[in-house]
Design a protein around this motif. Sequence first.
Motif, short mmCIF file in Angstrom:
data_model
loop_
_atom_site.label_atom_id
_atom_site.label_comp_id
_atom_site.label_asym_id
_atom_site.label_seq_id
_atom_site.Cartn_x
_atom_site.Cartn_y
_atom_site.Cartn_z
N GLN A 75 -2.73 70.64 10.41
CA GLN A 75 -2.20 69.59 10.78
C GLN A 75 -0.77 69.65 10.37
N GLY A 122 -5.71 71.70 6.63
CA GLY A 122 -4.39 71.00 6.43
C GLY A 122 -3.27 71.83 6.94
N GLU A 132 2.61 68.92 12.89
CA GLU A 132 3.47 67.71 12.45
C GLU A 132 3.05 66.68 13.14
N GLN A 133 1.87 66.27 12.99
CA GLN A 133 1.14 64.97 13.45
C GLN A 133 0.32 64.44 12.45
N TRP A 144 1.51 73.98 2.99
CA TRP A 144 0.54 73.02 3.31
C TRP A 144 -0.75 73.50 2.50
N PRO A 177 -10.70 72.16 11.91
CA PRO A 177 -9.30 71.76 11.53
C PRO A 177 -9.19 71.66 9.94
N TRP A 217 -3.56 64.23 12.14
CA TRP A 217 -3.96 65.16 13.51
C TRP A 217 -5.47 65.58 13.09
N ILE A 218 -5.96 66.06 11.79
CA ILE A 218 -7.38 66.36 11.40
C ILE A 218 -8.43 65.38 12.23
N LYS A 219 -8.00 64.09 12.06
CA LYS A 219 -8.99 63.21 12.50
C LYS A 219 -8.97 63.06 13.95
N ARG A 220 -7.99 63.02 14.47
CA ARG A 220 -7.51 62.86 15.99
C ARG A 220 -8.20 64.18 16.64
#
Length: 216
Positions: free
Chosen positions: A132, A129, A136-137, A17, A127, A140-143
């Motif tokens: 994230q 990359g 494996e979501q 990543w 957070p 994810w970074i935004k969440r």
Amino acid sequence: MAVLISVNIGRPRTNPWKDTGTTGIDKRPVAGPVAVSAPGPKGTGEVGLAGDRVYDVKHHGGTDQAVYAYAREDLDNWAAELGRDLPDGVFGENLTTSGLDVNGALIGERWRIGAQVVLEVADPRIPCGTFQGWMEQAGWIKRFTRRAVPGAYLRVIEPGDIQQGDEVTVIDRPSHDVTVSLVFRALTLEPDLLPRLLAADALPEEVKRRARKRAT
């Protein structure tokens, strides 16, 4: 009573990543005492726990990110939301705690862990990359950012050994109101909060520079 649920050390693995090639985000609980010491400036890959290191040396490690702590209570909340088991260390944290409000901790707050070690709250985890991809979501970074429960990076003030089951005691709290969560919100989705951060002298200098720039 706040306690250390686990001490987690990274297992180097390939990082698809990011172009660093390797990541230490895969952290697992270890038995027995672990030596904690100040790693020195960022850029070497050194961190506070013996046997661990970071590989993205530009963004991680060093004095202000020597140790990363995350609360078991927050992991449990995420596990319920995601519908999956989240074992200790899965967020890449070195310390998984119980009974401690990690995100409500004040910048500059000091924790004694066990009989020897003293750590100081420095700033929140941001957070990336790798995180994230590891989770494996999608999105994810935004969440993770919207939730604003990032966990805390800590400096090593007094070295020594720590281990699972050690008591964590808050031994000093500054008089300001700048929490880990507030700093995270200011650095991500709410930059208007940046000037408030200047009340916390213990923030890393790079964060204080951003706050000063916003305040002018």
